[in-house]
Design a protein around this motif. Structure first.
Motif, PDB file in Angstrom:
ATOM      1  N   LEU A   1       0.812  -1.212   0.000  1.00  0.00           N
ATOM      2  CA  LEU A   1       0.000   0.000   0.000  1.00  0.00           C
ATOM      3  C   LEU A   1       0.849   1.268   0.000  1.00  0.00           C
ATOM      4  CD1 LEU A   1      -2.844  -1.059   2.458  1.00  0.00           C
ATOM      5  CD2 LEU A   1      -3.055  -0.644  -0.013  1.00  0.00           C
ATOM      6  N   ALA A   2       1.983   1.245   0.698  1.00  0.00           N
ATOM      7  CA  ALA A   2       2.878   2.411   0.696  1.00  0.00           C
ATOM      8  C   ALA A   2       3.437   2.640  -0.704  1.00  0.00           C
ATOM      9  CB  ALA A   2       3.999   2.209   1.703  1.00  0.00           C
ATOM     10  N   HIS A   3       3.783   1.559  -1.371  1.00  0.00           N
ATOM     11  CA  HIS A   3       4.258   1.660  -2.745  1.00  0.00           C
ATOM     12  C   HIS A   3       3.160   2.213  -3.651  1.00  0.00           C
ATOM     13  CE1 HIS A   3       5.549   0.472  -6.743  1.00  0.00           C
ATOM     14  NE2 HIS A   3       4.563  -0.385  -6.825  1.00  0.00           N
ATOM     15  N   ASP A   4       1.950   1.705  -3.510  1.00  0.00           N
ATOM     16  CA  ASP A   4       0.813   2.158  -4.303  1.00  0.00           C
ATOM     17  C   ASP A   4       0.582   3.662  -4.120  1.00  0.00           C
ATOM     18  OD1 ASP A   4      -1.852   1.817  -5.717  1.00  0.00           O
ATOM     19  OD2 ASP A   4      -2.558   2.383  -3.720  1.00  0.00           O
ATOM     20  N   ALA A   5       0.650   4.126  -2.874  1.00  0.00           N
ATOM     21  CA  ALA A   5       0.460   5.548  -2.600  1.00  0.00           C
ATOM     22  C   ALA A   5       1.544   6.385  -3.260  1.00  0.00           C
ATOM     23  CB  ALA A   5       0.449   5.786  -1.090  1.00  0.00           C
ATOM     24  N   GLN A   6       2.769   5.892  -3.270  1.00  0.00           N
ATOM     25  CA  GLN A   6       3.857   6.629  -3.901  1.00  0.00           C
ATOM     26  C   GLN A   6       3.671   6.705  -5.411  1.00  0.00           C
ATOM     27  OE1 GLN A   6       7.812   5.148  -3.097  1.00  0.00           O
ATOM     28  NE2 GLN A   6       8.776   7.035  -3.773  1.00  0.00           N
TER      29      GLN A   6
ATOM     30  N   VAL B   1       4.317 -10.906  -4.726  1.00  0.00           N
ATOM     31  CA  VAL B   1       3.279 -11.162  -5.728  1.00  0.00           C
ATOM     32  C   VAL B   1       1.918 -11.325  -5.053  1.00  0.00           C
ATOM     33  CG1 VAL B   1       2.470 -12.798  -7.470  1.00  0.00           C
ATOM     34  CG2 VAL B   1       4.893 -12.159  -7.392  1.00  0.00           C
ATOM     35  N   ALA B   2       1.879 -12.062  -3.947  1.00  0.00           N
ATOM     36  CA  ALA B   2       0.615 -12.280  -3.230  1.00  0.00           C
ATOM     37  C   ALA B   2       0.072 -10.982  -2.645  1.00  0.00           C
ATOM     38  CB  ALA B   2       0.821 -13.318  -2.129  1.00  0.00           C
ATOM     39  N   ALA B   3       0.947 -10.158  -2.073  1.00  0.00           N
ATOM     40  CA  ALA B   3       0.510  -8.893  -1.470  1.00  0.00           C
ATOM     41  C   ALA B   3      -0.037  -7.948  -2.535  1.00  0.00           C
ATOM     42  CB  ALA B   3       1.665  -8.244  -0.723  1.00  0.00           C
ATOM     43  N   LEU B   4       0.615  -7.905  -3.676  1.00  0.00           N
ATOM     44  CA  LEU B   4       0.136  -7.052  -4.764  1.00  0.00           C
ATOM     45  C   LEU B   4      -1.243  -7.506  -5.223  1.00  0.00           C
ATOM     46  CD1 LEU B   4       0.886  -4.750  -6.724  1.00  0.00           C
ATOM     47  CD2 LEU B   4       1.822  -6.489  -8.252  1.00  0.00           C
ATOM     48  N   GLY B   5      -1.400  -8.808  -5.422  1.00  0.00           N
ATOM     49  CA  GLY B   5      -2.698  -9.336  -5.832  1.00  0.00           C
ATOM     50  C   GLY B   5      -3.780  -9.048  -4.812  1.00  0.00           C
ATOM     51  N   ALA B   6      -3.423  -9.113  -3.524  1.00  0.00           N
ATOM     52  CA  ALA B   6      -4.410  -8.910  -2.462  1.00  0.00           C
ATOM     53  C   ALA B   6      -4.936  -7.482  -2.426  1.00  0.00           C
ATOM     54  CB  ALA B   6      -3.810  -9.281  -1.111  1.00  0.00           C
ATOM     55  N   ILE B   7      -4.055  -6.485  -2.551  1.00  0.00           N
ATOM     56  CA  ILE B   7      -4.554  -5.105  -2.479  1.00  0.00           C
ATOM     57  C   ILE B   7      -5.383  -4.763  -3.709  1.00  0.00           C
ATOM     58  CG2 ILE B   7      -2.647  -4.355  -0.993  1.00  0.00           C
ATOM     59  CD1 ILE B   7      -1.599  -2.738  -3.456  1.00  0.00           C
ATOM     60  N   VAL B   8      -5.088  -5.426  -4.837  1.00  0.00           N
ATOM     61  CA  VAL B   8      -5.908  -5.224  -6.034  1.00  0.00           C
ATOM     62  C   VAL B   8      -7.268  -5.897  -5.848  1.00  0.00           C
ATOM     63  CG1 VAL B   8      -6.119  -5.774  -8.489  1.00  0.00           C
ATOM     64  CG2 VAL B   8      -3.936  -4.946  -7.588  1.00  0.00           C
ATOM     65  N   ASP B   9      -7.270  -7.157  -5.420  1.00  0.00           N
ATOM     66  CA  ASP B   9      -8.522  -7.899  -5.265  1.00  0.00           C
ATOM     67  C   ASP B   9      -9.430  -7.287  -4.199  1.00  0.00           C
ATOM     68  OD1 ASP B   9      -7.658  -9.649  -7.185  1.00  0.00           O
ATOM     69  OD2 ASP B   9      -7.025 -11.213  -5.778  1.00  0.00           O
ATOM     70  N   ASP B  10      -8.821  -6.707  -3.166  1.00  0.00           N
ATOM     71  CA  ASP B  10      -9.605  -6.118  -2.073  1.00  0.00           C
ATOM     72  C   ASP B  10     -10.050  -4.690  -2.355  1.00  0.00           C
ATOM     73  OD1 ASP B  10      -9.251  -8.487  -0.723  1.00  0.00           O
ATOM     74  OD2 ASP B  10      -7.648  -7.746   0.584  1.00  0.00           O
TER      75      ASP B  10
ATOM     76  N   LEU C   1      -8.191  -2.023  -2.613  1.00  0.00           N
ATOM     77  CA  LEU C   1      -7.455  -1.058  -1.799  1.00  0.00           C
ATOM     78  C   LEU C   1      -6.475  -0.213  -2.615  1.00  0.00           C
ATOM     79  CD1 LEU C   1      -6.618  -3.338   1.274  1.00  0.00           C
ATOM     80  CD2 LEU C   1      -8.497  -1.699   1.040  1.00  0.00           C
ATOM     81  N   ALA C   2      -6.163  -0.638  -3.816  1.00  0.00           N
ATOM     82  CA  ALA C   2      -5.151   0.057  -4.613  1.00  0.00           C
ATOM     83  C   ALA C   2      -5.712   1.333  -5.224  1.00  0.00           C
ATOM     84  CB  ALA C   2      -4.626  -0.852  -5.717  1.00  0.00           C
ATOM     85  N   ARG C   3      -4.926   2.385  -5.188  1.00  0.00           N
ATOM     86  CA  ARG C   3      -5.319   3.662  -5.789  1.00  0.00           C
ATOM     87  C   ARG C   3      -5.199   3.624  -7.312  1.00  0.00           C
ATOM     88  NH1 ARG C   3      -2.903   4.709  -0.935  1.00  0.00           N
ATOM     89  NH2 ARG C   3      -3.683   6.463   0.332  1.00  0.00           N
ATOM     90  N   VAL C   4      -4.166   2.919  -7.810  1.00  0.00           N
ATOM     91  CA  VAL C   4      -3.887   2.915  -9.244  1.00  0.00           C
ATOM     92  C   VAL C   4      -3.936   1.474  -9.760  1.00  0.00           C
ATOM     93  CG1 VAL C   4      -2.474   4.997  -9.016  1.00  0.00           C
ATOM     94  CG2 VAL C   4      -1.355   2.753  -8.992  1.00  0.00           C
TER      95      VAL C   4
END
Length: 380
Positions: free
Chosen positions: A81-86, A118-127, A129-132
């Protein structure tokens, strides 16, 4: 029906910059008009630029959030999520997160935390939560013994959108000079002369044993799945010919003028690092990105290791002597990367495309982000 109107903006289109208005409806660009809107709900952009959201094909920025310091592992969802926000704060609305398969350093977090990232990236997308919009880019170190096995285990990951083939063994591409290789790795790992020679011998043996087979097999698997393929650090005409043989669409960071020009002639999109533009040259002594701009063969910019560099570099090459006009400069970080990986629904300001947008104001020639929209939703 959700609608937003942005007016009094300088709209950067494919070939021109016009003053006018843009309508967002249900996450898509609904209309573009040269007339200012008179509606009281319209957002006055005060003559700021309106650009398509930036598209990043190669950044290892996410890895830094998973390991912010040596031997420090950060909780995976918070790191993602910190990466996504950046990314959002840098104007990057589509990002191909590059994670490495194989590393010359067996103790590297890249090797151990690959599946977790890979799992964490997929999770924030599926949930949700990702901004982009996030996609996966697998960077395959072809000289590593485990690369093919691990690639096959991830090749059908839903987010996978790009694969690159790289070989950082001594004597290859970026490290064609063994002297440069010795300086780099001795400084990076603090090896004494004896340990360095042992390290070099092991890397040469792995390259000899695995590189050709891994390169050929992974390229074949990408063709089978319709996955875009990128080369990495091509330095010679022979490297470019090999990349063409494998059906490569993108030439990542060619290290020489001859490799960049040959890749461009062959129809591969030539990608260079935005930090190279901002810093005024390559940190490792390779060809300068601005030289390729002057030659007209730089097609795509990537933020590489510094996300904020991407927007900065776009405006730098638009104002440099012998540079690109602003629409072409913007295209290197929007339309052209989108086309290179087959994303036809974004990368331009045009009706019917995703409303991934940036509002940018120039302050002392430096682009300052005012707003970022991802599919019509303000995310920064």
């Amino acid at each position: 029906m959700s609608e937003q109107i942005l007016t009094h903006a300088r709209l950067v289109l494919d070939e021109d910059v016009i003053s006018g208005s843009l309508v967002i409806r249900d996450g898509m660009i609904a209309d573009i008009d040269t007339a200012p809107s008179q509606l009281p709900a319209a957002i006055d952009c005060d003559n700021d630029y309106l650009l398509p959201g930036l598209i990043e094909l190669h950044t290892d920025n996410m890895e830094k959030h998973f390991q912010p310091r040596p031997k420090v592992a950060w909780p995976s969802r918070q790191a993602a999520l910190a990466h996504d926000a950046q990314m959002a704060a840098s104007g990057i609305t589509t990002v191909f997160d590059a994670v490495s398969i194989g590393d010359v350093d067996e103790q590297s977090m890249r090797h151990g935390a690959l599946d977790e990232m890979v799992a964490a990236l997929g999770a924030i997308v599926d949930d949700g939560l990702a901004r982009v919009d996030h996609r996966l880019h697998l960077r395959c170190e072809v000289c590593h013994p485990d690369t093919l096995t691990r690639f096959c285990s991830l090749a059908d990951t839903p987010l996978l959108g790009l694969v690159s083939l790289m070989d950082h063994a001594p004597g290859q591409r970026q490290f064609a000079s063994l002297d440069a290789y010795r300086v780099y790795y001795q400084g990076k790992y603090g090896l004494n002369d004896t340990d360095l020679e042992t390290f070099i011998t092991a890397q040469l043996a792995n390259s000899e044993r695995y590189s050709d087979e891994h390169r050929q097999t992974i390229a074949a698997e990408c063709r089978k799945r319709g996955l875009p393929l990128a080369s990495h650090d091509d330095a010679t005409l022979a490297h470019v010919a090999e990349s063409r043989e494998y059906g490569t669409q993108i030439a990542e960071f060619p290290t020489t003028r001859e490799a960049a020009e040959a890749s461009h002639r062959a129809g591969m999109a030539v990608m260079m690092g935005a930090p190279n533009v901002v810093r005024g040259g390559s940190h490792s002594g390779n060809i300068a990105a601005t030289t390729l701009v002057e030659l007209g063969v730089l097609d795509i910019l990537s933020s590489d290791y510094y996300p904020a560099a991407l927007l900065d570099a776009v405006f730098r090459i638009a104002r440099m002597a012998g540079g690109y006009a602003l629409p072409r400069a913007v295209a290197t970080a929007s339309r052209q990367p989108a086309e290179a990986v087959g994303l036809n629904d974004r990368g331009r300001l045009a009706a019917g495309l995703r409303a991934d947008l940036l509002r940018v104001r120039l302050i002392d020639d430096h682009p300052m982000l005012q707003r970022v929209w991802s599919r019509g939703r303000q995310v920064h």
